[in-house]
Design a protein around this motif. Structure first.
Motif, PDB file in Angstrom:
ATOM      1  N   LEU A 129      11.239  -5.301 -15.503  1.00  0.00           N
ATOM      2  CA  LEU A 129      11.692  -4.815 -16.803  1.00  0.00           C
ATOM      3  C   LEU A 129      12.732  -3.733 -16.569  1.00  0.00           C
ATOM      4  N   ASP A 130      13.902  -3.866 -17.174  1.00  0.00           N
ATOM      5  CA  ASP A 130      14.964  -2.865 -17.081  1.00  0.00           C
ATOM      6  C   ASP A 130      15.082  -2.126 -18.402  1.00  0.00           C
ATOM      7  N   SER A 131      15.167  -0.804 -18.313  1.00  0.00           N
ATOM      8  CA  SER A 131      15.296  -0.010 -19.526  1.00  0.00           C
ATOM      9  C   SER A 131      15.947   1.315 -19.174  1.00  0.00           C
ATOM     10  N   SER A 132      15.937   2.239 -20.111  1.00  0.00           N
ATOM     11  CA  SER A 132      16.533   3.554 -19.878  1.00  0.00           C
ATOM     12  C   SER A 132      15.907   4.569 -20.817  1.00  0.00           C
ATOM     13  N   GLY A 133      16.096   5.856 -20.511  1.00  0.00           N
ATOM     14  CA  GLY A 133      15.557   6.902 -21.363  1.00  0.00           C
ATOM     15  C   GLY A 133      15.608   8.244 -20.680  1.00  0.00           C
ATOM     16  N   TRP A 134      14.999   9.251 -21.316  1.00  0.00           N
ATOM     17  CA  TRP A 134      15.021  10.604 -20.747  1.00  0.00           C
ATOM     18  C   TRP A 134      13.634  11.156 -20.452  1.00  0.00           C
ATOM     19  N   GLY A 135      12.573  10.492 -20.913  1.00  0.00           N
ATOM     20  CA  GLY A 135      11.237  11.056 -20.751  1.00  0.00           C
ATOM     21  C   GLY A 135      10.331  10.232 -19.862  1.00  0.00           C
ATOM     22  N   GLU A 136       9.407  10.922 -19.188  1.00  0.00           N
ATOM     23  CA  GLU A 136       8.391  10.247 -18.385  1.00  0.00           C
ATOM     24  C   GLU A 136       7.199   9.870 -19.275  1.00  0.00           C
TER      25      GLU A 136
END
Length: 254
Positions: A58-65
């Motif tokens: 699964l490929d995704s993105s973001g700023w939080g853990e």
């Protein structure tokens, strides 16, 4: 069988990341699909991946853990449940686990000052319980004897602590600014827990405090689960700051 990850820092507190299933070839051959459950704040928190050639990546993105949960469904209908804590590091971060274990030797549990606004008191209580369960001692302003002048009360409290944790879900109030200034004067390392919302100016907060921990809002029913994850991340922040940053050498979660 387990989940593995890769995360690459892009810019402006944003990461590109991937997660996939690792296992022996025979195990992977038996998988029909993998259903990933992401944080509830994602537009599509449930993602189904059927590409076996990529190990169901699964490929995704973001700023939080956050904690990724996955249901692995085999061709015969058997299901396996996996979970993995997504870790996002800046390019200059990255102590090895072995180094952290060495530094934690002969250490004592941390003493933490925990502060929040009234709106976050329920989450603060859940976080306090989670930290105590991990061995930390947690002090809050309400624990101080009534009747003491503010300066005397906060000084008495901060003389006992190693780190100060501030939960921030809205603009910094004058009261919290005073506590932050007092912690700074006492040379207490500060760990902010920033709950992203329309009320928080993240850039302004980060300009005053170190990056700390950033999370998304969750429903009260999930406070305990979220608090456990944040408690783990606070221990990681303690490890990143270093055992000698506080007033005494403190234990770190490894």
């Amino acid at each position: 069988m387990r989940l593995e990850q890769k995360a690459t820092y892009a810019s402006d507190n944003w990461w590109e990341w991937s997660v996939w299933v690792e296992g022996d070839k025979e195990e992977l051959k038996q998988i029909d699909y993998v259903e990933y459950n992401l944080h509830s704040s994602f537009p599509e928190p449930v993602r189904r991946i059927e590409d076996r050639s990529s190990k169901f990546r699964l490929d995704s993105s973001g700023w939080g853990e956050f904690t990724i949960r996955a249901t692995v469904v085999n061709k015969d209908g058997e299901k396996k449940h996996l979970r993995h804590r997504l870790e996002l590091q800046y390019p200059d971060e990255g102590k090895t686990r072995a180094e952290e274990k060495d530094a934690a030797a002969d250490a004592s549990p941390p003493v933490l000052f925990l502060s929040c606004n009234i709106a976050d008191s329920l989450f603060a209580n859940a976080l306090s319980k989670a930290l105590i369960a991990k061995g930390a001692r947690v002090l809050m302003a309400a624990d101080q004897p009534a009747g003491l002048p503010w300066e005397a009360s906060i000084n008495r409290l901060l003389e006992q602590v190693d780190f100060a944790v501030f939960i921030i879900s809205e603009e910094l109030t004058a009261w919290m600014n005073r506590e932050i200034e007092a912690a700074t004067e006492h040379k207490i390392p500060i760990i902010p827990v920033i709950i992203a919302s329309s009320k928080v100016n993240r850039a302004e907060v980060l300009s005053k405090l170190r990056k700390g921990i950033q999370i998304r809002p969750v429903a009260p029913a999930k406070f305990d689960e979220e608090a456990q994850d944040v408690a783990v991340r606070i221990y990681k922040e303690i490890a990143a700051v270093g055992p000698d940053a506080g007033k005494k050498k403190v234990a770190k979660l490894v």
